[in-house]
Write an enzyme that holds these catalytic residues in place. Structure first.
Site, PDB file in Angstrom:
ATOM      1  CG  ASP A 185      -1.798   1.179   1.366  1.00  0.00           C
ATOM      2  OD1 ASP A 185      -2.008   1.873   0.358  1.00  0.00           O
ATOM      3  OD2 ASP A 185      -2.296   1.430   2.482  1.00  0.00           O
ATOM      4  CB  THR A 231      -7.284   3.636  -3.283  1.00  0.00           C
ATOM      5  OG1 THR A 231      -7.000   4.146  -1.981  1.00  0.00           O
ATOM      6  CG2 THR A 231      -8.707   4.048  -3.666  1.00  0.00           C
ATOM      7  CD1 TRP A 255      -1.293  -2.638   9.653  1.00  0.00           C
ATOM      8  CD2 TRP A 255      -2.327  -4.529  10.229  1.00  0.00           C
ATOM      9  NE1 TRP A 255      -2.529  -2.622   9.066  1.00  0.00           N
ATOM     10  CE2 TRP A 255      -3.190  -3.769   9.399  1.00  0.00           C
ATOM     11  CE3 TRP A 255      -2.768  -5.763  10.713  1.00  0.00           C
ATOM     12  CZ2 TRP A 255      -4.470  -4.219   9.052  1.00  0.00           C
ATOM     13  CZ3 TRP A 255      -4.032  -6.205  10.359  1.00  0.00           C
ATOM     14  CH2 TRP A 255      -4.868  -5.422   9.536  1.00  0.00           C
ATOM     15  CG  ASP A 268      -3.492   4.593  -2.209  1.00  0.00           C
ATOM     16  OD1 ASP A 268      -2.642   3.766  -1.814  1.00  0.00           O
ATOM     17  OD2 ASP A 268      -4.585   4.764  -1.638  1.00  0.00           O
ATOM     18  CB  SER A 312      -0.849   3.144   4.848  1.00  0.00           C
ATOM     19  OG  SER A 312      -0.563   1.812   4.445  1.00  0.00           O
ATOM     20  CE1 TYR A 347      -8.533  -1.237   8.150  1.00  0.00           C
ATOM     21  CE2 TYR A 347      -7.868  -1.056  10.430  1.00  0.00           C
ATOM     22  CZ  TYR A 347      -7.709  -1.610   9.184  1.00  0.00           C
ATOM     23  OH  TYR A 347      -6.723  -2.522   8.982  1.00  0.00           O
ATOM     24  CG  ASN A 371       2.286   1.899  10.729  1.00  0.00           C
ATOM     25  OD1 ASN A 371       1.965   3.060  10.463  1.00  0.00           O
ATOM     26  ND2 ASN A 371       2.896   1.572  11.859  1.00  0.00           N
TER      27      ASN A 371
END
Length: 400
Positions: free
Chosen positions: A111, A296, A118, A293, A114, A154, A116
């Site tokens: 992505d 998306t 996880w 992006d 963003s 979110y 991070n």
């Protein structure tokens, strides 16, 4: 292969194991440079899988689910406090990484919107964790806790957990002491997604809890030959899509690469001049900001502009913002041109529409009142995208 200006073969010396004899070293360096300059690069295959929308439609619960978990594509771009994400029911591209020693595998969304990394953990009791792969710290000899919580918001719900360190393997690249989030709770909508977690590829200042992104560690640890990565998204099959770290691969594009400077070094944000149809400006009049992006699925913009675009192409928009068209009309629908920093990028009707069990839809999504645009997978499928951290550019070229 395209090499960015200023690149030196010396960048490759880190990938050669030291030999006792100087002659062996010279031959090793030469070989490393000659093998397509690829020894220190890696290519991750992406799977174009079934989307959450498709799965929920098959189960007959799409309508009730979309009411319970409304899509807010701008959520992760406008936030206070920790980083925000969103629920995208149409994301379909996932790649496999591993964490730990021995490695534990996870499907993640790569992505660029963003920062991070996880994944779910065995300490998570949410439904979204129960039907996904879960990381087990006790089974990794290289794992350590960071003793710091992480929370990623979110549009509806959140992911919470603890930060930790371990070896993260992305293709042939092993990043040591990579910080990541081990989730303990997750938003309910994630239960409908194929991906287990997310690997963020935006800039460090967006990372929740100050976590260092994976690509930043790849650069600082000398694991990539160029400080860039590139994305090719195939629209026709489950195979063929890739993320390439440290490399620009000429077989994935045709023509010249247009290099567009970033307007903000947070997301991969650039200047967009206009959106035109048949020579008429239909959106982004006077210029606007856009983010490239991979996380998306659609091309998203302000409500007024998106409604105007959908009207120009003959689409009808429902109460959820989905714009439908007659599938038989697609061959006669107009092209849409996005002009970015003086460069025109045109998308055909067959590329900006898709078909599901309910008919055909456009790939133009309603982003609300915010003036920011998101150039998501609908755009990236047509244009091979290069994300250059060394020079802070986005490179775009016609996808092969």
């Amino acid at each position: 292969m395209y090499i960015r200006p200023g690149f030196s073969y010396s960048n490759f010396t880190h990938c050669v194991q030291e030999e006792p004899e100087a002659t062996m070293m010279k031959w090793a360096v030469l070989l490393c440079a000659l093998v397509a300059l690829s020894e220190c690069n890696t290519k991750i295959s992406l799977i174009k899988g079934k989307t959450a929308r498709e799965t929920l439609m098959e189960k007959g619960i799409w309508e009730e689910t979309r009411l319970k978990f409304p899509y807010n594509p701008m959520a992760k771009f406008y936030q206070t406090g920790d980083e925000a994400m969103t629920n995208d029911a149409d994301l379909s591209y996932y790649g496999v990484i591993s964490i730990g020693t021995p490695p534990q595998s996870f499907n993640v969304i790569f992505d660029t919107g963003s920062s991070n990394l996880w994944v779910p953990s065995v300490y998570c009791s949410s439904q979204a964790c129960q039907n996904h792969a879960e990381f087990n710290p006790s089974q990794s000899s290289t794992f350590t806790w960071a003793n710091k919580p992480v929370s990623i918001q979110y549009g509806t719900g959140s992911m919470t957990g603890q930060l930790a360190y371990d070896t993260v393997s992305v293709g042939g690249i092993s990043v040591t002491q990579q910080i990541f989030g081990a989730s303990q709770t997750e938003a309910p909508f994630m239960a409908n997604m194929v991906a287990d977690g997310i690997l963020g590829l935006a800039f460090p200042n967006l990372a929740a809890s100050g976590a260092t992104p994976v690509f930043d560690n790849m650069m600082s640890q000398g694991l990539v030959s160029q400080n860039l990565f590139s994305v090719y998204l195939s629209g026709n099959s489950a195979e063929g899509s890739v993320v390439s770290f440290g490399d620009i691969e000429s077989n994935y594009y045709t023509g010249q690469i247009a290099w567009i400077p970033l307007s903000s070094e947070t997301y991969w944000q650039i200047n967009m001049d206009s959106v035109t149809i048949n020579g008429n400006t239909v959106a982004c009049s006077g210029g606007c900001q856009a983010i490239v992006d991979t996380g998306t699925s659609l091309i998203v913009g302000p409500t007024t502009d998106i409604n105007n675009m959908n009207s120009w192409v003959g689409a009808t928009t429902d109460q959820y913002g989905d714009a439908s068209v007659n599938c038989n009309n697609i061959p006669n629908m107009p092209e849409v041109t996005f002009t970015l920093n003086g460069n025109a990028f045109t998308i055909s009707a067959s590329a900006y529409t898709s078909q599901n069990s309910n008919g055909c839809m456009t790939g133009f999504g309603n982003g609300g009142t915010q003036q920011l645009w998101i150039l998501g997978d609908v755009f990236i499928r047509q244009y091979y995208a290069i994300f250059d951290r060394q020079n802070n550019y986005v490179g775009l070229a016609q996808a092969a």
